[in-house]
Structure formats: C-alpha cells, structure tokens
Design an enzyme around this catalytic site. Structure first.
Site, PDB file in Angstrom:
ATOM      1  N   ASN A 158     -10.934  -0.412   0.077  1.00 39.11           N
ATOM      2  CA  ASN A 158     -10.245   0.231  -1.056  1.00 39.11           C
ATOM      3  C   ASN A 158     -11.203   1.024  -1.953  1.00 39.11           C
ATOM      4  OD1 ASN A 158     -11.340  -2.148  -2.036  1.00 39.11           O
ATOM      5  ND2 ASN A 158      -9.642  -2.617  -3.394  1.00 39.11           N
ATOM      6  N   GLU A 256     -15.941 -11.786  -4.332  1.00 39.47           N
ATOM      7  CA  GLU A 256     -15.001 -11.105  -5.236  1.00 39.47           C
ATOM      8  C   GLU A 256     -13.701 -10.990  -4.449  1.00 39.47           C
ATOM      9  OE1 GLU A 256     -12.737  -8.528  -6.594  1.00 39.47           O
ATOM     10  OE2 GLU A 256     -14.294  -6.986  -6.395  1.00 39.47           O
ATOM     11  N   CYS A 290      -7.991  -4.733  -6.473  1.00 39.43           N
ATOM     12  CA  CYS A 290      -7.885  -6.176  -6.764  1.00 39.43           C
ATOM     13  C   CYS A 290      -7.532  -6.437  -8.218  1.00 39.43           C
ATOM     14  CB  CYS A 290      -9.206  -6.868  -6.487  1.00 39.43           C
ATOM     15  SG  CYS A 290      -9.728  -6.699  -4.810  1.00 39.43           S
ATOM     16  N   GLU A 463     -20.632  -9.195 -10.585  1.00 44.64           N
ATOM     17  CA  GLU A 463     -21.315  -7.955 -10.203  1.00 44.64           C
ATOM     18  C   GLU A 463     -21.368  -7.056 -11.425  1.00 44.64           C
ATOM     19  OE1 GLU A 463     -18.908  -6.723  -6.799  1.00 44.64           O
ATOM     20  OE2 GLU A 463     -20.400  -7.699  -5.535  1.00 44.64           O
TER      21      GLU A 463
HETATM   22  C1  SIN Z   1     -11.688  -4.070  -6.311  1.00 41.76           C
HETATM   23  O1  SIN Z   1     -10.558  -3.695  -6.126  1.00 41.76           O
HETATM   24  O2  SIN Z   1     -12.137  -5.042  -5.713  1.00 41.76           O
HETATM   25  C2  SIN Z   1     -12.665  -3.384  -7.210  1.00 41.76           C
HETATM   26  C3  SIN Z   1     -12.053  -2.574  -8.231  1.00 41.76           C
HETATM   27  C4  SIN Z   1     -12.985  -1.936  -9.192  1.00 41.76           C
HETATM   28  O3  SIN Z   1     -14.207  -1.934  -9.064  1.00 41.76           O
HETATM   29  O4  SIN Z   1     -12.450  -1.411 -10.139  1.00 41.76           O
END
Ligand code: SIN
Length: 485
Positions: A158, A256, A290, A463
């Site tokens: 993604n 994550e 996510c 992170e």
């Molecule tokens: C993710 O969807 O795991 C990361 C999203 C983000 O860094 O904004």
C-alpha cells in the site's frame, strides 16, 4: 511499462550481494498494473538460496559499516535522500504503474518516504553513549548504543516507498545492513530505491532486495541466527506467524499490523474541519491504509448535518486510473481487494445500512466507487474487520461514554481520530482511546518526526520519531573498574 526519464530505474531483477539477478519471464513473477492489468514487468521468484546469499553478504558487510563513524554513514544516507528527490517523477510513475494510486498521491508518497531518509540521516548523528552514576569511586559505567545487526525488512504494497525508507533509513544510519522483501505486487519501487542507495555510494553488501513469494523468504529470515532483527508491516495474522517463527532465534521484532480506526465526531466539533479531515483520513490511497478511519462515529445531534456535508465531499471523488488527470480514487490493488469491499458493502446493506452518497468514475475491473453508508451497526462486517477500501460507514452515538466504548471495542489499537472544541473532553478522550496514535481535529498522523505504531493486536515497536532508530540499536553496559584516583 511507465514512461521514465531514466528507464534504467525500472529493474527487472533482485539485488543480492551487490549483483542484479535478472528475472526470467518464464519463471519470474509478473507484476501487473492494477488499473488495466497490463504487464509492468517481471521479478525473480527468489527463495531460500537467494535469501541466504543476501544474509551471508549482509553479515560479511556489517563489520566495515558499523566501524564507520555515524557521520560517514549518515552522509551517504543523506546522499540517498537527495537522489530520491532528484528522481521523484520517475519513482512516482513506477509506483502508480504497479500500485495504482493517483500520480499526485504517488509523488506525495515519494516526498514522504524521502522525509524519513533525511530524518534518520540526522538522527543517526545523534545516537550516543551516556554515563550513568557509579555506585563505587573506582568504577565508571557507560551505556553504549550499538547496531543490532543485519535486519530483515518485510514491506506491504500500500505504501511501496515509505514503508521501506521508514525502516531502512534508521537501520542504515544506525549501522545495520538491510535485506528487503517487498510485496510481490509492488517490487519495482523497492528496487528503484535500492538502486538509488547504491548510486549514493552505500556499499553493495548493505542493501539487498529479495523478490518472491513471502512464505519461503520470511521463514528463511526467521530461522537465521544472523538476522538479528525483523521488521514487518502487514496483517496481524502474518505478524503473529512471523513472531512465532522468530521465537526460536530470539530475534528482535517490530510489527506494524492491522487496524480498525475509529473516528469520532462530537456534537461541538467544527464540522467543516471534521469533514475535511475525514476525507484525508478515510480516502487516502483509496482507503487502503492501516490508519484509515474504518468506523465513523457521529453524535446523534449533528449526525445528519455531518452526513450531508461528507456526502457532498464524497460525491466529488472520481475513480480513474492513477495516471489520468483528475483521478482521486485509484484502482484497488487486485480483484480480492475489490471482492472484500463489495462483500462489506453487501453485508451492510443486508443488515439495514443505506448508501447515502457515492463518488463518480469507474466501477469496473479493480475500481470500487467511494461510498458513504448510513445506519451502520456494530454487527456488520465493516465494524469489526478492516475494509481497506473507500467505504465510509456512519455509526450514531448518544454520549461520550458510548462513543468511547464503541471506539475501543476492537482487538486493534493503531490509530484513532476525534473532533471536538472542548479542551477537557480533548484530554479525557485522548487518554481513554486505546491506540498508539490519537489525532484531535486533524486527519493526518503520519510524519517523520512522530512515533508511528500500535498497541493491542496492532503491533510492537515504533517507526519514525526518535524511537524509530532505537529499534535498530542494542544497549550495552560497559563497566570500567579499578580506576585510580
Ligand atoms: C500503513 O498503512 O501501514 C502506513 C500508513 C502511513 O504511513 O501513513
């Protein structure tokens, strides 16, 4: 294939021990453009042998890299940052071709991914030892921070660039080699980033990219005692599997994982701001994030007004190939993603939900139109599962206690959002929400200086921020006794 200023950035190969292993179209993995199914290219189907070769080369390269000063390492990481920005147009086009997101979003992701490289090139210079108070006059104690060692990096489709730089930049700056396993759907962005790392002068044994199917590569990482750290972004199911596999070698892990983010609109919210921020949180990357709002909880007193304003904003969204001007919703990654979104919508409609508004554009192939669903209930699939698509379900609540109970009624704890102008409520709710990240009156939480990560079944570790580099450092206590005074 995307039209590139520098076509050599599209590498149909894996990178192992500084050598490019070319893909054989007969046995390699075909990567398709999710917008139209056209072939972007092939990458090798690496397995145990290539992964082990990368681990061995990383192990061999590690002593020289860790012996360099932080300044020497970080200067090269900084050079990598400059090359990523110089090649931004090509990197974004590669990303849109293999991942589908609208080109302006892909350009934004390249800038976002570069921000991690810059941040950790700076943070790497600040890693230092510290003295602690000694219990004896003739003793000194120094706490050293040392690189954890060869690190396996497993990343999702993604965010094909940002998830790599958010892990690799701190690892490299801290003194660790990295072996990257990118998603089989989006390997070309990873390969281009690795190519730029080599062009920046980062030594060949430090960055490897093993393309292929996840099970064999993941199991090889997990079983190897030389891989000292594994960092994974992806589903909770796979995260749990990797954690179990890593147990035998007592490996450091950062995970994550999935989320089910609530977004709460209280009755005193600034509705224009809430709608704007909901659009950012919910529809970024077509909802395939996510940290996307998965459940939108709206106070009954302002529900209809908020729903109407959100509906107007959603109706303006336009699903189209990411390379087309005006596309705001790209295709989903594949047919399975579309099937999940359709199943969630169908289940919601079966259980009494209503489509209140829908975006325009394509709804064939891998495209799914953006929708707002009213009258969402907690027994619907979209209440308990991550939809990972452009679906905005609205749930009603009557008071703060009910909103919090609904928000926390999930095994996940990644992101949460809320909108209010009441300062006391702001603190009460922020402290009560069970999530690693809480956003008040904003829809964006992802930036290089802030720690990113979850609690509960959303993961382990952080992170970004100052915590991001600590994930790649070990603590060593150095005791010096017998000192004469
Ligand atoms: C993710 O969807 O795991 C990361 C999203 C983000 O860094 O904004």
């Amino acid at each position: 294939m995307p039209q590139l200023r520098d076509p050599s950035l599209l590498r149909e190969a894996a990178l192992v021990a500084g050598a490019w292993l070319a893909a054989d179209p007969g046995t390699g993995i075909a990567v398709d453009n999710p917008a139209d199914g056209s072939l972007v290219g092939h990458v090798p189907a690496c397995g145990r042998a290539e992964t082990q070769a990368a681990i061995d080369a990383a192990m061999a390269a590690w002593p020289e890299w860790r012996a360099r000063t932080a300044g020497e390492r970080c200067a090269l990481v900084e050079r990598w940052h400059a090359l990523v920005l110089e090649n931004l147009p090509d990197l974004a086009r590669i990303m849109t071709a293999e991942q589908g997101k609208p080109l302006p979003e892909a350009e934004g992701e390249i800038r976002y991914s570069a921000s991690f490289i810059k941040w950790f090139a700076e943070e790497g210079r600040r890693v230092g030892a510290r003295n602690v108070t000694s219990p004896e006059r003739d003793r000194r104690i120094i706490v050293l921070a040392e690189p954890v060692g060869p690190s396996a990096i497993i990343t999702p489709w993604n965010f094909p660039a940002a998830m790599i730089t958010r892990k690799c930049a701190p690892a490299l700056a801290a003194g660790c080699p990295v072996i990257i396993k990118p998603s089989e759907f989006t390997p070309f962005t990873a390969l281009a980033l690795a190519d730029l790392a080599l062009r920046a002068g980062i030594p060949p044994g430090l960055v490897h990219v093993v393309t292929g199917t996840p099970q064999e590569i993941g199991a090889t990482f997990a079983a190897s005692p030389d891989v000292r750290k594994l960092s994974f972004t992806g589903s909770t199911r796979v995260g749990a599997l990797l954690m179990r596999q890593c147990a035998d070698t007592i490996k450091r892990v950062s995970l994550e994982l999935g989320g089910n983010a609530p977004l709460i609109v209280f009755e005193d919210a600034d509705l224009d701001l809430a709608v704007k921020a909901t659009m950012v949180s919910k529809f970024r990357n077509s909802g395939q994030t996510c940290v996307c709002a998965n459940r939108i909880l709206v106070h009954a007193a302002i529900h209809d007004e908020f729903a109407a304003r959100l509906g107007t904003a959603v109706a303006a969204l336009h699903a189209a190939p990411g390379m087309e001007a005006g596309s705001t919703i790209g295709p989903l990654i594949n047919a399975a993603a579309v099937a999940k979104v359709s199943a969630h919508v169908a289940d919601a409609l079966d259980k009494g939900g209503r489509i209140l508004a829908a975006g325009g554009g394509r709804k064939d192939g891998n495209f799914a139109r953006a929708v707002v669903i009213a009258d969402a209930r907690t027994d619907m699939r979209l209440a308990s599962e991550e939809t990972f698509g452009p679906v905005a379900p609205l749930f009603r609540f009557e008071d703060e206690a009910q909103a919090l109970a609904m928000a926390n009624d999930t095994p996940y704890g990644l992101a949460s959002y809320f909108y209010t102008r009441d300062l006391s409520r702001a603190f009460r709710v922020a402290e009560a929400l069970e999530a690693g990240m809480v956003a008040l009156n904003t829809g964006s939480i992802a930036m290089e200086m802030a720690p990113f990560g979850g609690i509960k079944q959303s993961g382990l570790g952080r992170e970004g921020g100052t915590a991001g580099i600590e994930e790649y450092l070990e603590t060593k206590a150095f005791h010096i006794g017998g000192l004469e005074r």
